[in-house]
Design a protein around this motif. Sequence first.
Motif, PDB file in Angstrom:
ATOM      1  N   ASP A   1      42.072  20.965  54.941  1.00  0.00           N
ATOM      2  CA  ASP A   1      40.858  20.203  54.653  1.00  0.00           C
ATOM      3  C   ASP A   1      41.096  18.708  54.828  1.00  0.00           C
ATOM      4  O   ASP A   1      40.164  17.941  55.057  1.00  0.00           O
ATOM      5  CB  ASP A   1      40.395  20.462  53.221  1.00  0.00           C
ATOM      6  CG  ASP A   1      40.250  21.944  52.925  1.00  0.00           C
ATOM      7  OD1 ASP A   1      39.499  22.605  53.652  1.00  0.00           O
ATOM      8  OD2 ASP A   1      40.901  22.426  51.978  1.00  0.00           O
TER       9      ASP A   1
ATOM     10  N   ASN B   1      36.915  19.252  59.283  1.00  0.00           N
ATOM     11  CA  ASN B   1      35.798  20.200  59.143  1.00  0.00           C
ATOM     12  C   ASN B   1      35.970  21.332  60.148  1.00  0.00           C
ATOM     13  O   ASN B   1      36.379  21.094  61.299  1.00  0.00           O
ATOM     14  CB  ASN B   1      34.458  19.497  59.402  1.00  0.00           C
ATOM     15  CG  ASN B   1      34.227  18.342  58.448  1.00  0.00           C
ATOM     16  OD1 ASN B   1      34.404  18.483  57.255  1.00  0.00           O
ATOM     17  ND2 ASN B   1      33.840  17.193  58.984  1.00  0.00           N
TER      18      ASN B   1
ATOM     19  N   ARG C   1      35.411  27.759  56.604  1.00  0.00           N
ATOM     20  CA  ARG C   1      34.834  26.559  56.000  1.00  0.00           C
ATOM     21  C   ARG C   1      35.189  26.498  54.513  1.00  0.00           C
ATOM     22  O   ARG C   1      35.226  27.516  53.835  1.00  0.00           O
ATOM     23  CB  ARG C   1      33.315  26.564  56.147  1.00  0.00           C
ATOM     24  CG  ARG C   1      32.849  26.271  57.564  1.00  0.00           C
ATOM     25  CD  ARG C   1      31.334  26.345  57.632  1.00  0.00           C
ATOM     26  NE  ARG C   1      30.835  26.104  58.978  1.00  0.00           N
ATOM     27  CZ  ARG C   1      29.565  26.256  59.333  1.00  0.00           C
ATOM     28  NH1 ARG C   1      28.680  26.655  58.428  1.00  0.00           N
ATOM     29  NH2 ARG C   1      29.185  26.022  60.570  1.00  0.00           N
TER      30      ARG C   1
ATOM     31  N   HIS D   1      33.565  24.278  51.919  1.00  0.00           N
ATOM     32  CA  HIS D   1      32.631  23.243  51.487  1.00  0.00           C
ATOM     33  C   HIS D   1      32.985  22.673  50.118  1.00  0.00           C
ATOM     34  O   HIS D   1      32.776  21.497  49.855  1.00  0.00           O
ATOM     35  CB  HIS D   1      31.206  23.804  51.457  1.00  0.00           C
ATOM     36  CG  HIS D   1      30.647  24.096  52.825  1.00  0.00           C
ATOM     37  ND1 HIS D   1      30.521  23.124  53.790  1.00  0.00           N
ATOM     38  CD2 HIS D   1      30.202  25.245  53.373  1.00  0.00           C
ATOM     39  CE1 HIS D   1      30.012  23.667  54.888  1.00  0.00           C
ATOM     40  NE2 HIS D   1      29.814  24.948  54.675  1.00  0.00           N
TER      41      HIS D   1
ATOM     42  N   ARG E   1      35.140  19.477  49.987  1.00  0.00           N
ATOM     43  CA  ARG E   1      34.683  18.209  50.562  1.00  0.00           C
ATOM     44  C   ARG E   1      34.686  17.072  49.546  1.00  0.00           C
ATOM     45  O   ARG E   1      35.226  15.999  49.791  1.00  0.00           O
ATOM     46  CB  ARG E   1      33.276  18.381  51.153  1.00  0.00           C
ATOM     47  CG  ARG E   1      33.198  19.302  52.350  1.00  0.00           C
ATOM     48  CD  ARG E   1      33.824  18.680  53.575  1.00  0.00           C
ATOM     49  NE  ARG E   1      33.051  17.540  54.048  1.00  0.00           N
ATOM     50  CZ  ARG E   1      33.500  16.662  54.940  1.00  0.00           C
ATOM     51  NH1 ARG E   1      34.700  16.789  55.426  1.00  0.00           N
ATOM     52  NH2 ARG E   1      32.741  15.659  55.336  1.00  0.00           N
TER      53      ARG E   1
END
Length: 600
Positions: A178, A332, A339, A341, A344
């Motif tokens: 990430d 990303n 993914r 999320h 983030r």
Amino acid sequence: MEDVDQRRSSTAPRYAGALMLAAVAGHLLSETATGALTTWQSWVLYGLGASLLVLSASAIDRLNQLAKRIRLRWVVFTAVLAVVAVLVAFAGPPLVAYGRVLVLGCPQPTEVRVLTSQDAEPAIGEVARKFELHTASKNHGCRTARLYVFSAPGDQGSTALRASWSAKELREIGPHPDVWLPDSTAETNEVVRRTRSVGSAVNIEPGRSVAFSPVVLGVPPQVARDVASGGSEKWGELLTKVSGAGIPVGRPNPLLTAAGGLATAALYESLAPAVVERRVTETDRPLPGAAMITTEQVLLRHNKTRCAQKPCLTALYPSDTYRADYPLNLVNWDAHDVRNHAAREPAKAFQAWLATQEGQTALNAAGLRPAGQAAGGEFREEFGVRAGLALDREEAGPDEAGQAEFQKKYEQAKRDGRVWLTLDASGSMADPAPTGETRFAVAVNGVGKALTQMGPEDTYGLSVFSDDQVRQLIPLGRRDKEAAAAALSTVTPAGGTPLHQAVIDSLDRVGTDDADHVSAVIALTDGEDTTSTQTRQDVVDAVRSKGIRVFVIAVGGASCATHALTTITDASGGECRDSTADTLGDDLAELFRRVWGGSG
């Protein structure tokens, strides 16, 4: 009228209670549907909250009764409700969160996967733990993020990002990152450029540099006292001094590591690339008794953790050095199954925290130099480094064109040298030189000096020419300089000078250039050809057809100009050089370096 008010007063709690019970029932259905209530502790906590909510209906009625007794009761009632609402809005969530921690314990923190280099992993790991503690201090002792810091050998991390992190990388390196925190912005730029094409599953958001660490030459302390002048010295000067003192110099692979690449790019600016490559030994870690090219933070950690007597190495800071600058990039992924999320926000929070005073102090304690803060207590002579720092360069590393040029020079300089050396052993080589020795003895000494410049993988062969023959003394292979001296000690100069025959014979023996080797012939003579059956044009034709460079050293009565020796060397892309007894060794060594440097 009083009866009406009493009826309203008696029914108000029931209406409010029914409404709140309906709200509790709806919320309960929602929580159970999503699986939020999975433990007995969560049910107890939920029951307590629902009871308090229902009981609040009676509290509202009592407030209403109290407000009737005074004038402007509706105004007061509304004001009290507003105050209570504000208190609940601000105090409620922290109290609920604290209560949840007391009853249920800390929730699972969000995992953020941080990819960095092997050299930086220990330092970044330390900083990551301090960030986790920082999040806990703001959340009732519960960490909101867990930073999983991992690394890949060499350039495998950037290669995996360019390839969108295949299943092979998942097995051999780790999960999709990430956050990517490489050693160099140049590495970031290369990956960003290559992943902007259609079809790439990764999107890199380049970030600013969070800290820096200069590339240094770590040397044993006693050597540092001998070679360090205290002034401003460049990479080439320091490497020459250290290697001249007989100290091996280790360097990580410059194509795979930032420290090796940045130091080598700077060295190539002041020394011939081939000379640099034959003065360093490729290694990833400091060797006992040897010097080491590395970043300051790696040297500092080495001295703190792996030395019985500190420091193991003292850092010398070349004035023209580059630096690792550690950009923090957000990563990303397009694929739904990779993914992350949830990572983030904590990833951005980590990035922001590193710019704060607390974050910069953490970087400093880990051996890195934040741009906005002076070096701290870790930077002291006990650990082989110094706090004060003044560098000539503003840029962290070479630009894209400079990086490409450096890589080209490196690949060329790393090719093993194959040199065939042929010496004039004609009668005139027995004449005395100005030093009192014979010309042949001076030539033997010069050959010995030149051979010390060869690397461990370089090869050479040796022949002498006199009368009408060329005699091989040493076949092509890896030999030390003592082998040449021993072979040449058996030669007695006599007869004529078959120079043309010697050059053609040497071309046949040395072999042509290939991807791993660069070849050349070096001929040493004190006169023009006198006994060969081949003409000068025959030699020119031979060197052109073979594509092998020929270098000639003219000594004694020979001259590059008057004997037209340049006709041969120019045809091959080589060089003819007039030399003397005083300069012969240096001239031969310089021609060896020209061989390694290639034809470009």
